[in-house]
Write a protein that holds these residues in place. Structure first.
Motif, PDB file in Angstrom:
ATOM      1  N   TYR A  44       0.827  -1.209   0.000  1.00  8.60           N
ATOM      2  CA  TYR A  44       0.000   0.000   0.000  1.00  8.60           C
ATOM      3  C   TYR A  44       0.865   1.263   0.000  1.00  8.60           C
ATOM      4  CZ  TYR A  44      -4.782  -1.756   0.224  1.00  8.60           C
ATOM      5  OH  TYR A  44      -5.987  -2.326  -0.080  1.00  8.60           O
ATOM      6  N   LYS A  45       1.992   1.229   0.683  1.00 11.53           N
ATOM      7  CA  LYS A  45       2.912   2.375   0.654  1.00 11.53           C
ATOM      8  C   LYS A  45       3.462   2.570  -0.753  1.00 11.53           C
ATOM      9  CE  LYS A  45       4.270   2.311   5.494  1.00 11.53           C
ATOM     10  NZ  LYS A  45       5.339   2.068   6.464  1.00 11.53           N
ATOM     11  N   GLU A  46       3.841   1.459  -1.411  1.00  9.81           N
ATOM     12  CA  GLU A  46       4.340   1.531  -2.783  1.00  9.81           C
ATOM     13  C   GLU A  46       3.243   2.040  -3.725  1.00  9.81           C
ATOM     14  OE1 GLU A  46       5.704  -2.425  -3.597  1.00  9.81           O
ATOM     15  OE2 GLU A  46       7.594  -2.118  -2.558  1.00  9.81           O
ATOM     16  N   LEU A  47       2.019   1.595  -3.491  1.00  5.66           N
ATOM     17  CA  LEU A  47       0.894   2.017  -4.314  1.00  5.66           C
ATOM     18  C   LEU A  47       0.644   3.523  -4.148  1.00  5.66           C
ATOM     19  CD1 LEU A  47      -1.194   0.576  -6.193  1.00  5.66           C
ATOM     20  CD2 LEU A  47      -2.743   0.591  -4.250  1.00  5.66           C
ATOM     21  N   ASP A  48       0.703   4.004  -2.908  1.00  4.45           N
ATOM     22  CA  ASP A  48       0.532   5.435  -2.654  1.00  4.45           C
ATOM     23  C   ASP A  48       1.641   6.252  -3.318  1.00  4.45           C
ATOM     24  OD1 ASP A  48      -1.774   5.043  -1.202  1.00  4.45           O
ATOM     25  OD2 ASP A  48      -0.761   5.094   0.752  1.00  4.45           O
ATOM     26  N   PHE A  49       2.866   5.740  -3.249  1.00  5.08           N
ATOM     27  CA  PHE A  49       3.985   6.431  -3.882  1.00  5.08           C
ATOM     28  C   PHE A  49       3.799   6.479  -5.399  1.00  5.08           C
ATOM     29  CE2 PHE A  49       8.235   6.526  -5.797  1.00  5.08           C
ATOM     30  CZ  PHE A  49       8.689   7.727  -5.278  1.00  5.08           C
ATOM     31  N   ALA A  50       3.356   5.375  -5.980  1.00  8.68           N
ATOM     32  CA  ALA A  50       3.110   5.347  -7.421  1.00  8.68           C
ATOM     33  C   ALA A  50       2.040   6.361  -7.807  1.00  8.68           C
ATOM     34  CB  ALA A  50       2.703   3.942  -7.867  1.00  8.68           C
ATOM     35  N   LYS A  51       1.039   6.486  -6.963  1.00  9.57           N
ATOM     36  CA  LYS A  51      -0.039   7.445  -7.242  1.00  9.57           C
ATOM     37  C   LYS A  51       0.478   8.877  -7.182  1.00  9.57           C
ATOM     38  CE  LYS A  51      -4.736   8.651  -5.900  1.00  9.57           C
ATOM     39  NZ  LYS A  51      -5.847   8.339  -5.000  1.00  9.57           N
ATOM     40  N   THR A  52       1.298   9.178  -6.182  1.00  8.60           N
ATOM     41  CA  THR A  52       1.807  10.550  -6.041  1.00  8.60           C
ATOM     42  C   THR A  52       2.799  10.914  -7.133  1.00  8.60           C
ATOM     43  OG1 THR A  52       3.559   9.867  -4.513  1.00  8.60           O
ATOM     44  CG2 THR A  52       1.477  10.590  -3.544  1.00  8.60           C
ATOM     45  N   THR A  53       3.409   9.924  -7.754  1.00 10.77           N
ATOM     46  CA  THR A  53       4.362  10.213  -8.828  1.00 10.77           C
ATOM     47  C   THR A  53       3.711  10.151 -10.206  1.00 10.77           C
ATOM     48  OG1 THR A  53       5.109   7.906  -8.786  1.00 10.77           O
ATOM     49  CG2 THR A  53       6.400   9.497  -7.534  1.00 10.77           C
ATOM     50  N   PHE A  55       1.461   7.772 -11.518  1.00  9.58           N
ATOM     51  CA  PHE A  55       1.138   6.495 -12.140  1.00  9.58           C
ATOM     52  C   PHE A  55      -0.204   5.939 -11.670  1.00  9.58           C
ATOM     53  CE2 PHE A  55       5.776   6.749 -12.147  1.00  9.58           C
ATOM     54  CZ  PHE A  55       6.015   6.627 -13.500  1.00  9.58           C
ATOM     55  N   GLY A  56      -0.991   6.756 -10.999  1.00 14.15           N
ATOM     56  CA  GLY A  56      -2.252   6.312 -10.422  1.00 14.15           C
ATOM     57  C   GLY A  56      -3.322   5.928 -11.415  1.00 14.15           C
ATOM     58  N   GLY A  57      -3.218   6.375 -12.654  1.00 17.25           N
ATOM     59  CA  GLY A  57      -4.254   6.081 -13.632  1.00 17.25           C
ATOM     60  C   GLY A  57      -3.944   4.909 -14.538  1.00 17.25           C
ATOM     61  N   SER A  58      -2.815   4.286 -14.337  1.00 18.51           N
ATOM     62  CA  SER A  58      -2.435   3.199 -15.241  1.00 18.51           C
ATOM     63  C   SER A  58      -3.231   1.925 -14.954  1.00 18.51           C
ATOM     64  CB  SER A  58      -0.933   2.907 -15.124  1.00 18.51           C
ATOM     65  OG  SER A  58      -0.644   2.281 -13.902  1.00 18.51           O
ATOM     66  N   TRP A  59      -3.296   1.070 -15.948  1.00 15.83           N
ATOM     67  CA  TRP A  59      -4.015  -0.189 -15.830  1.00 15.83           C
ATOM     68  C   TRP A  59      -3.372  -1.079 -14.765  1.00 15.83           C
ATOM     69  CZ3 TRP A  59      -8.364  -2.376 -16.244  1.00 15.83           C
ATOM     70  CH2 TRP A  59      -8.505  -3.746 -16.395  1.00 15.83           C
ATOM     71  N   GLU A  60      -2.043  -1.100 -14.709  1.00 16.77           N
ATOM     72  CA  GLU A  60      -1.341  -1.914 -13.724  1.00 16.77           C
ATOM     73  C   GLU A  60      -1.635  -1.449 -12.306  1.00 16.77           C
ATOM     74  OE1 GLU A  60       0.168  -0.631 -16.400  1.00 16.77           O
ATOM     75  OE2 GLU A  60       0.734  -2.412 -17.550  1.00 16.77           O
ATOM     76  N   TYR A  61      -1.726  -0.139 -12.125  1.00 12.05           N
ATOM     77  CA  TYR A  61      -2.048   0.433 -10.823  1.00 12.05           C
ATOM     78  C   TYR A  61      -3.426  -0.051 -10.359  1.00 12.05           C
ATOM     79  CZ  TYR A  61      -3.149   3.898  -7.238  1.00 12.05           C
ATOM     80  OH  TYR A  61      -3.516   4.506  -6.060  1.00 12.05           O
ATOM     81  N   THR A  62      -4.374  -0.027 -11.279  1.00 11.59           N
ATOM     82  CA  THR A  62      -5.736  -0.453 -10.963  1.00 11.59           C
ATOM     83  C   THR A  62      -5.779  -1.931 -10.584  1.00 11.59           C
ATOM     84  OG1 THR A  62      -6.574   1.198 -12.498  1.00 11.59           O
ATOM     85  CG2 THR A  62      -8.097  -0.542 -11.841  1.00 11.59           C
ATOM     86  N   LYS A  63      -5.055  -2.770 -11.322  1.00  7.57           N
ATOM     87  CA  LYS A  63      -5.009  -4.203 -11.003  1.00  7.57           C
ATOM     88  C   LYS A  63      -4.352  -4.424  -9.644  1.00  7.57           C
ATOM     89  CE  LYS A  63      -3.209  -5.431 -15.063  1.00  7.57           C
ATOM     90  NZ  LYS A  63      -2.648  -6.277 -16.130  1.00  7.57           N
ATOM     91  N   ALA A  64      -3.286  -3.672  -9.369  1.00  4.69           N
ATOM     92  CA  ALA A  64      -2.593  -3.808  -8.084  1.00  4.69           C
ATOM     93  C   ALA A  64      -3.512  -3.422  -6.930  1.00  4.69           C
ATOM     94  CB  ALA A  64      -1.331  -2.959  -8.071  1.00  4.69           C
ATOM     95  N   ALA A  65      -4.253  -2.338  -7.095  1.00  2.00           N
ATOM     96  CA  ALA A  65      -5.170  -1.890  -6.032  1.00  2.00           C
ATOM     97  C   ALA A  65      -6.248  -2.935  -5.780  1.00  2.00           C
ATOM     98  CB  ALA A  65      -5.798  -0.556  -6.415  1.00  2.00           C
ATOM     99  N   SER A  66      -6.749  -3.525  -6.840  1.00  2.00           N
ATOM    100  CA  SER A  66      -7.772  -4.570  -6.700  1.00  2.00           C
ATOM    101  C   SER A  66      -7.215  -5.801  -5.990  1.00  2.00           C
ATOM    102  CB  SER A  66      -8.304  -4.945  -8.078  1.00  2.00           C
ATOM    103  OG  SER A  66      -9.218  -5.991  -7.987  1.00  2.00           O
ATOM    104  N   LEU A  67      -6.019  -6.205  -6.368  1.00  2.00           N
ATOM    105  CA  LEU A  67      -5.392  -7.366  -5.733  1.00  2.00           C
ATOM    106  C   LEU A  67      -5.125  -7.121  -4.253  1.00  2.00           C
ATOM    107  CD1 LEU A  67      -2.916  -8.458  -8.518  1.00  2.00           C
ATOM    108  CD2 LEU A  67      -4.737  -9.872  -7.553  1.00  2.00           C
ATOM    109  N   LEU A  68      -4.718  -5.911  -3.911  1.00  2.00           N
ATOM    110  CA  LEU A  68      -4.464  -5.610  -2.497  1.00  2.00           C
ATOM    111  C   LEU A  68      -5.744  -5.624  -1.681  1.00  2.00           C
ATOM    112  CD1 LEU A  68      -1.703  -2.873  -2.693  1.00  2.00           C
ATOM    113  CD2 LEU A  68      -1.477  -5.258  -1.983  1.00  2.00           C
ATOM    114  N   GLY A  69      -6.827  -5.180  -2.273  1.00  2.00           N
ATOM    115  CA  GLY A  69      -8.117  -5.270  -1.585  1.00  2.00           C
ATOM    116  C   GLY A  69      -8.507  -6.719  -1.337  1.00  2.00           C
ATOM    117  N   THR A  70      -8.292  -7.559  -2.334  1.00  2.00           N
ATOM    118  CA  THR A  70      -8.582  -8.990  -2.195  1.00  2.00           C
ATOM    119  C   THR A  70      -7.672  -9.624  -1.141  1.00  2.00           C
ATOM    120  OG1 THR A  70      -9.238  -9.072  -4.508  1.00  2.00           O
ATOM    121  CG2 THR A  70      -8.775 -11.169  -3.440  1.00  2.00           C
ATOM    122  N   ALA A  71      -6.407  -9.233  -1.138  1.00  2.00           N
ATOM    123  CA  ALA A  71      -5.460  -9.765  -0.151  1.00  2.00           C
ATOM    124  C   ALA A  71      -5.891  -9.402   1.263  1.00  2.00           C
ATOM    125  CB  ALA A  71      -4.057  -9.242  -0.423  1.00  2.00           C
ATOM    126  N   LYS A  72      -6.383  -8.181   1.438  1.00  2.00           N
ATOM    127  CA  LYS A  72      -6.845  -7.739   2.758  1.00  2.00           C
ATOM    128  C   LYS A  72      -8.030  -8.580   3.226  1.00  2.00           C
ATOM    129  CE  LYS A  72      -6.443  -4.528   5.939  1.00  2.00           C
ATOM    130  NZ  LYS A  72      -5.359  -4.606   6.893  1.00  2.00           N
TER     131      LYS A  72
END
Length: 99
Positions: A44-53, A55-72
């Motif tokens: 989640y820290k890496e995801l937040d960093f990617a968003k602030t730099t 990369f928040g709108g990329s397809w990979e970012y969206t897949k990563a966010a979804s996977l982290l929600g599932t992992a939680k």
């Protein structure tokens, strides 16, 4: 009357024993749980960093966010091996989003 009390006592003892045995985690389960939780936190820290730099709108970012929600969710149900797998895949997508 004593038969009913004996049966009730037996059922209560079995129920209490079942609850006590399921609440104890093994050392391996504790290690998996810890690894899962740490992985989620780092990802989640890496995801937040990617968003602030940017990369928040990329397809990979969206897949990563979804996977982290599932992992939680899996972590909440004690499916730690699946959680660790999802976190690993999410972190790979986060890296891809930065390219």
């Amino acid at each position: 009357m004593n038969i009913y009390r004996s049966m009730l006592l037996g059922v209560l003892c079995i129920g209490i024993s079942a609850c006590a045995s399921t609440s104890q985690n093994t050392a391996a389960e504790n290690k998996l749980a810890s690894s899962c939780e740490k992985g989620i936190e780092i990802a989640y820290k890496e995801l937040d960093f990617a968003k602030t730099t940017g990369f928040g709108g990329s397809w990979e970012y969206t897949k990563a966010a979804s996977l982290l929600g599932t992992a939680k969710v899996q972590s909440g149900f004690g499916a730690y091996a699946g959680c660790i797998d999802k976190v690993s895949t999410a972190r790979a997508y986060i890296e891809e989003s930065k390219k």
